[in-house]
Scaffold this motif. Structure first.
Motif, PDB file in Angstrom:
ATOM      1  N   UNK A 141       0.792  -1.232   0.000  1.00 21.34           N
ATOM      2  CA  UNK A 141       0.000   0.000   0.000  1.00 21.34           C
ATOM      3  C   UNK A 141       0.833   1.296   0.000  1.00 21.34           C
ATOM      4  N   UNK A 142       1.837   1.345  -0.862  1.00 22.90           N
ATOM      5  CA  UNK A 142       2.641   2.562  -0.992  1.00 22.90           C
ATOM      6  C   UNK A 142       1.760   3.700  -1.496  1.00 22.90           C
ATOM      7  N   UNK A 143       1.965   4.883  -0.947  1.00 27.29           N
ATOM      8  CA  UNK A 143       1.297   6.085  -1.448  1.00 27.29           C
ATOM      9  C   UNK A 143       2.310   6.848  -2.283  1.00 27.29           C
ATOM     10  N   UNK A 144       2.057   6.934  -3.580  1.00 28.17           N
ATOM     11  CA  UNK A 144       2.985   7.574  -4.510  1.00 28.17           C
ATOM     12  C   UNK A 144       2.434   8.923  -4.949  1.00 28.17           C
ATOM     13  N   UNK A 145       3.158   9.984  -4.622  1.00 30.30           N
ATOM     14  CA  UNK A 145       2.777  11.329  -5.039  1.00 30.30           C
ATOM     15  C   UNK A 145       3.598  11.696  -6.272  1.00 30.30           C
TER      16      UNK A 145
END
Length: 233
Positions: A141-145
């Motif tokens: 569940x990486x959050x990539x901006x």
């Protein structure tokens, strides 16, 4: 000079001689003064500083921050507070453009249950963006901006300074939120630092699902004068 001795006894003896507490306090005072001297200049790096503050507010203290060779990433080197040991994962000074998102997946795999925030520019993200397939398949569940200025901004700035024009720096990008959803990840676009913070916080509550947050941006002020400061002695 070489020393052959028991490590524990040697270190204790050296510490007794060095006077570490006083030296450390003096060095920290000089570092603080150097930081205060450039604080006004740091505040002028907008929107980078505002975006970093928003991300810091949304990222738990023990969460991992994985930077990239992007305009926001450069500023994070000196303007993103870190509150837990080894939670700032830099791209290093070797110029490894495109390594950020893939590195973040590795960080997440090694630290299940802990939040991982990845930042990239549009160009850097596209190097390994297809690894969204891996993220979804492995439930990372990486959050990539992704900061989207539709160009290789640093190269463009250098070319304008030296050549007066740009060559091969413009990018034709996909719709990043739709791209993410095509893999089964969550995708969203935001326009303000406050909205960015809110989406990051929501994404961290979404178990086992990676998230891509696109942030459209324009030209940003150069951070390089602050990165190349003289050494603090």
């Amino acid at each position: 000079m070489p020393i052959v001795a028991d490590a524990t006894l040697t270190v204790r003896a050296l510490l007794d001689r060095v006077g570490e507490p006083a030296r450390r306090e003096g060095w920290l005072a000089r570092v603080k003064q150097a930081r205060d001297d450039v604080e006004v200049d740091v505040a002028r790096l907008v929107p980078q500083v505002d975006l970093l503050r928003a991300m810091r507010a949304a990222l738990p203290d023990d969460g991992f921050f994985v930077d990239e060779l992007t305009q926001v990433g450069y500023v994070s080197r000196f303007a993103f507070p870190i509150y837990a040991h080894s939670t700032y994962v830099p791209v290093t000074y070797q110029g490894a453009l495109g390594s950020g998102f893939a590195t973040a997946l590795g960080v997440q795999a090694a630290n299940p249950g802990r939040p991982v925030l990845s930042i990239s520019g549009d160009g850097g993200f596209l190097y390994t963006a297809v690894e969204l397939s891996t993220a979804v398949q492995q439930r990372l569940p990486v959050v990539a901006v992704v900061f989207n200025d539709r160009s290789y901004a640093n190269v463009s700035r250098s070319q304008l300074r030296s050549l007066g024009t740009t060559v091969g720096t413009d990018l034709h990008n996909p719709d990043f939120p739709a791209f993410a959803r095509a893999f089964g990840a969550h995708g969203v676009r935001v326009d303000t630092p406050d909205d960015l913070a809110a989406e990051i916080a929501t994404a961290f509550e979404r178990p086992d699902v990676p998230t891509v947050i696109e942030v459209p941006v324009g030209d940003m002020p150069s951070p390089w004068p602050l990165i190349r400061l003289p050494r603090v002695r």
